[in-house]
Design an enzyme around this catalytic site. Sequence first.
Site, short mmCIF file in Angstrom:
data_model
loop_
_atom_site.label_atom_id
_atom_site.label_comp_id
_atom_site.label_asym_id
_atom_site.label_seq_id
_atom_site.Cartn_x
_atom_site.Cartn_y
_atom_site.Cartn_z
N HIS A 51 0.84 -1.19 0.00
CA HIS A 51 0.00 0.00 0.00
C HIS A 51 0.88 1.25 0.00
O HIS A 51 2.10 1.17 0.19
CB HIS A 51 -0.95 0.00 1.22
CG HIS A 51 -0.26 -0.02 2.54
ND1 HIS A 51 -0.26 -1.10 3.38
CD2 HIS A 51 0.46 0.93 3.17
CE1 HIS A 51 0.42 -0.82 4.46
NE2 HIS A 51 0.87 0.41 4.37
P1 TYD Z 1 -2.49 -3.97 7.58
O1 TYD Z 1 -2.65 -2.60 7.01
O2 TYD Z 1 -3.03 -5.12 6.80
O3 TYD Z 1 -0.96 -4.25 7.93
P2 TYD Z 1 0.34 -4.07 6.99
O4 TYD Z 1 0.68 -2.61 7.02
O5 TYD Z 1 1.41 -4.90 7.64
O6 TYD Z 1 0.00 -4.52 5.61
O7 TYD Z 1 -3.16 -3.98 9.05
C1 TYD Z 1 -3.55 -5.18 9.68
C2 TYD Z 1 -4.78 -4.89 10.52
O8 TYD Z 1 -4.47 -4.02 11.62
C3 TYD Z 1 -5.90 -4.24 9.74
O9 TYD Z 1 -7.12 -4.84 10.15
C4 TYD Z 1 -5.88 -2.80 10.18
C5 TYD Z 1 -5.33 -2.88 11.60
N1 TYD Z 1 -4.54 -1.71 12.02
C6 TYD Z 1 -5.01 -0.91 13.05
O10 TYD Z 1 -6.10 -1.14 13.61
N2 TYD Z 1 -4.25 0.14 13.46
C7 TYD Z 1 -3.06 0.43 12.90
O11 TYD Z 1 -2.40 1.40 13.32
C8 TYD Z 1 -2.59 -0.39 11.81
C9 TYD Z 1 -1.27 -0.11 11.15
C10 TYD Z 1 -3.35 -1.45 11.42
#
Ligand code: TYD
Length: 134
Positions: A51
């Site tokens: 992303h």
């Molecule tokens: P995700 O964006 O998939 O992680 P990565 O950046 O490793 O790809 O996030 C995983 C899950 O955690 C998703 O359900 C969103 C949640 N999340 C939060 O609630 N707060 C946060 O600060 C972050 C980074 C993720």
Amino acid sequence: MKPRAEIVQFSIHSDDRGCLIALEGGRDIPFEVRRVYYIYGTRSDMPRGFHAHKHLKQMLVAVSGSVTVSCEFGATKERFLLDSPSRGLLLEGLIWREMHDFSPDCVLMVFASEHYREEDYIRDYNVFRQEQGV
Ligand code: TYD
């Protein structure tokens, strides 16, 4: 905000007892920190990220183990190996980022400039490319 992806070396307070690193918002980390999260229990064959962020600034630190972070913006594609608690990767601006090759002991700590907001994410690579005008 111009895209920026660069390694920052932190100061280490080291003595016979071991090492200490202090990260102060607005100083060692060049923005005010509003959120900290960490990723662990990862698998080397399970990359994460995929992303870009519209406004968020981040400092990524592998406080344990190692991970490779791939960054793309404009014509630039760079890979950064994070394998030390004394180095961080500063990310600002519209950058597509992926995290690969997590070591089993990796704890990736992320300091962020904003609270979590799903609207700040671009999770579609084609939309990311369009946003850049590529
Ligand atoms: P995700 O964006 O998939 O992680 P990565 O950046 O490793 O790809 O996030 C995983 C899950 O955690 C998703 O359900 C969103 C949640 N999340 C939060 O609630 N707060 C946060 O600060 C972050 C980074 C993720």
